[in-house]
Design an enzyme around this catalytic site. Structure first.
Site, PDB file in Angstrom:
ATOM      1  N   ASN A  12       0.870  -1.177   0.000  1.00  0.00           N
ATOM      2  CA  ASN A  12       0.000   0.000   0.000  1.00  0.00           C
ATOM      3  C   ASN A  12       0.909   1.231   0.000  1.00  0.00           C
ATOM      4  O   ASN A  12       1.517   1.556   1.015  1.00  0.00           O
ATOM      5  CB  ASN A  12      -0.887  -0.039   1.258  1.00  0.00           C
ATOM      6  CG  ASN A  12      -1.736   1.205   1.406  1.00  0.00           C
ATOM      7  OD1 ASN A  12      -1.772   2.053   0.508  1.00  0.00           O
ATOM      8  ND2 ASN A  12      -2.414   1.326   2.533  1.00  0.00           N
ATOM      9  N   LYS A  14       0.097   4.258  -0.224  1.00  0.00           N
ATOM     10  CA  LYS A  14      -0.548   5.427   0.400  1.00  0.00           C
ATOM     11  C   LYS A  14      -0.310   6.672  -0.468  1.00  0.00           C
ATOM     12  O   LYS A  14      -0.253   6.552  -1.689  1.00  0.00           O
ATOM     13  CB  LYS A  14      -0.066   5.595   1.853  1.00  0.00           C
ATOM     14  CG  LYS A  14      -0.239   4.308   2.657  1.00  0.00           C
ATOM     15  CD  LYS A  14      -0.032   4.473   4.133  1.00  0.00           C
ATOM     16  CE  LYS A  14      -0.222   3.132   4.831  1.00  0.00           C
ATOM     17  NZ  LYS A  14      -0.060   3.197   6.281  1.00  0.00           N
ATOM     18  N   HIS A  98      -9.489   1.145   5.321  1.00  0.00           N
ATOM     19  CA  HIS A  98      -8.178   1.308   5.959  1.00  0.00           C
ATOM     20  C   HIS A  98      -8.337   2.222   7.173  1.00  0.00           C
ATOM     21  O   HIS A  98      -9.150   3.143   7.147  1.00  0.00           O
ATOM     22  CB  HIS A  98      -7.182   1.910   4.956  1.00  0.00           C
ATOM     23  CG  HIS A  98      -5.771   1.843   5.465  1.00  0.00           C
ATOM     24  ND1 HIS A  98      -5.288   2.759   6.363  1.00  0.00           N
ATOM     25  CD2 HIS A  98      -4.770   0.960   5.220  1.00  0.00           C
ATOM     26  CE1 HIS A  98      -4.024   2.430   6.649  1.00  0.00           C
ATOM     27  NE2 HIS A  98      -3.693   1.349   5.974  1.00  0.00           N
ATOM     28  N   GLU A 100      -6.687   4.608   8.193  1.00  0.00           N
ATOM     29  CA  GLU A 100      -6.514   6.037   7.893  1.00  0.00           C
ATOM     30  C   GLU A 100      -7.804   6.620   7.319  1.00  0.00           C
ATOM     31  O   GLU A 100      -8.127   7.784   7.535  1.00  0.00           O
ATOM     32  CB  GLU A 100      -5.320   6.220   6.941  1.00  0.00           C
ATOM     33  CG  GLU A 100      -3.996   6.026   7.687  1.00  0.00           C
ATOM     34  CD  GLU A 100      -2.896   5.365   6.890  1.00  0.00           C
ATOM     35  OE1 GLU A 100      -2.940   5.408   5.649  1.00  0.00           O
ATOM     36  OE2 GLU A 100      -1.986   4.786   7.525  1.00  0.00           O
ATOM     37  N   GLU A 170      -5.179  -4.963  10.657  1.00  0.00           N
ATOM     38  CA  GLU A 170      -4.153  -3.947  10.829  1.00  0.00           C
ATOM     39  C   GLU A 170      -4.382  -3.222  12.152  1.00  0.00           C
ATOM     40  O   GLU A 170      -5.179  -2.277  12.211  1.00  0.00           O
ATOM     41  CB  GLU A 170      -4.205  -2.926   9.682  1.00  0.00           C
ATOM     42  CG  GLU A 170      -3.943  -3.525   8.314  1.00  0.00           C
ATOM     43  CD  GLU A 170      -3.373  -2.487   7.342  1.00  0.00           C
ATOM     44  OE1 GLU A 170      -2.351  -2.779   6.732  1.00  0.00           O
ATOM     45  OE2 GLU A 170      -3.943  -1.384   7.230  1.00  0.00           O
ATOM     46  N   GLY A 176       2.712   2.239  10.794  1.00  0.00           N
ATOM     47  CA  GLY A 176       3.644   3.355  10.646  1.00  0.00           C
ATOM     48  C   GLY A 176       4.396   3.698  11.925  1.00  0.00           C
ATOM     49  O   GLY A 176       5.014   4.744  12.027  1.00  0.00           O
ATOM     50  N   SER A 215       3.703  -2.210  10.224  1.00  0.00           N
ATOM     51  CA  SER A 215       5.164  -2.242  10.417  1.00  0.00           C
ATOM     52  C   SER A 215       5.823  -3.556   9.996  1.00  0.00           C
ATOM     53  O   SER A 215       6.793  -3.991  10.628  1.00  0.00           O
ATOM     54  CB  SER A 215       5.524  -1.905  11.872  1.00  0.00           C
ATOM     55  OG  SER A 215       5.093  -0.596  12.192  1.00  0.00           O
TER      56      SER A 215
HETATM   57  P1  13P Z   1       3.167   0.336   7.675  1.00  0.00           P
HETATM   58  O1  13P Z   1       3.699  -0.916   7.067  1.00  0.00           O
HETATM   59  O2  13P Z   1       3.885   1.580   7.195  1.00  0.00           O
HETATM   60  O3  13P Z   1       3.073   0.247   9.165  1.00  0.00           O
HETATM   61  O4  13P Z   1       1.654   0.523   7.136  1.00  0.00           O
HETATM   62  C1  13P Z   1       0.776  -0.549   7.203  1.00  0.00           C
HETATM   63  C2  13P Z   1      -0.443  -0.201   6.468  1.00  0.00           C
HETATM   64  O5  13P Z   1      -1.191   0.681   6.851  1.00  0.00           O
HETATM   65  C3  13P Z   1      -0.735  -0.937   5.228  1.00  0.00           C
HETATM   66  O6  13P Z   1      -2.006  -0.679   4.756  1.00  0.00           O
END
Ligand code: 13P
Length: 258
Positions: A12, A14, A98, A100, A170, A176, A215
């Site tokens: 992803n 983003k 997601h 976010e 997740e 992150g 992560s």
């Molecule tokens: P990270 O791998 O940067 O923690 O992000 C995970 C994520 O949100 C994948 O959709």
């Protein structure tokens, strides 16, 4: 139909990368195309790059997907993208719900559910994300939150084949942050999700793929990917470099070749 619970390593991206950087990264991922003999690889670039990246990967088995869609088929929704736009640009999957989107853009389970319905109806495979915050985990509410998100985001949905839907666990506190869930924490949540899916959809639900996200890096991938109910990874930060994303693919291959 997708082979049952075939491992899926998904990136992803983003809201990152310029067009040139995105093309370069996708091109460098072609080096890992042969891995698709054993597992699936999917890239989720920003929507404006989908057409370009899927054209670039046209002759590669690497799957391209979108990070979001709007539930409606078409209409006056300035700034939004539809399932048809994704499909006609070469996308085959879409990340929905997601954290976010849930937390920054206040998307509700009801709204996410409408998107999941649209995706399935359009034959765009949804990757439905669920996960608890650190406060919810500390309060012992993890399973209750996962259940609520599953019930709400899949309300009224029917699936006939496991390949029609992918889930991603997740934990918000692991996204992150560099703080990956322990393999045991992740497995516990995945087992709970699989059991719920079995109860709700029967065989088709039990065999849906459940990815872990939060992560994931080459050095922690093996611990996560060897868990019984973990069928792959949804990778954020580490998917932005071919060396680290490729490193996770290599770790997954090692497990499959054992
Ligand atoms: P990270 O791998 O940067 O923690 O992000 C995970 C994520 O949100 C994948 O959709």
């Amino acid at each position: 139909m997708i082979e049952q619970r075939r491992m899926l390593i998904a990136g992803n991206w983003k809201m990152n990368l310029s067009l040139d950087e995105a093309v370069e990264l996708a091109a460098s991922m072609m080096e890992y195309s042969s891995a698709t003999a054993k597992l699936d690889i999917a890239l989720f670039p920003p929507a404006v790059y989908i057409e370009r990246i899927s054209s670039l990967l046209e002759h590669s088995p690497i799957i391209v997907g979108a990070q979001n869609i709007h539930p409606e088929e078409a209409g006056a929704f300035t700034g939004e993208i539809s399932s048809k736009m994704v499909l006609t640009s070469g996308g085959q999957m879409v990340i929905l719900g997601h954290s976010e989107r849930r937390h920054i853009f206040a998307e509700t389970d009801e709204f996410i559910c409408a998107k999941v319905k649209r995706a399935i109806l359009s034959e765009l495979t949804p990757v439905l994300c669920i996960g608890e915050t650190i406060d919810q985990r500390d309060a012992g509410e993890t399973n209750r939150v996962l259940k609520r998100q599953l019930e709400g985001s899949l309300d009224g949905i029917t699936i006939e084949f496991p390949g029609e839907l992918v889930l991603a666990y997740e934990p918000v506190w692991a996204i992150g942050t560099g703080r990956v869930a322990t393999p045991e924490q992740a497995q516990e949540a995945h087992a709970f999700i699989r059991e719920w899916m079995d109860g709700r959809f029967g065989r088709a639900g039990r065999d849906c793929r459940i990815l872990y996200g939060g992560s994931v890096k080459p050095d922690n991938a093996a611990g996560i990917l060897t868990q019984a109910d973990i069928d792959g990874a949804l990778v954020g930060g580490a998917s932005l470099k071919s060396l680290s994303f490729g490193g996770i693919i290599i770790e997954a291959l090692k497990i499959l070749e054992r």
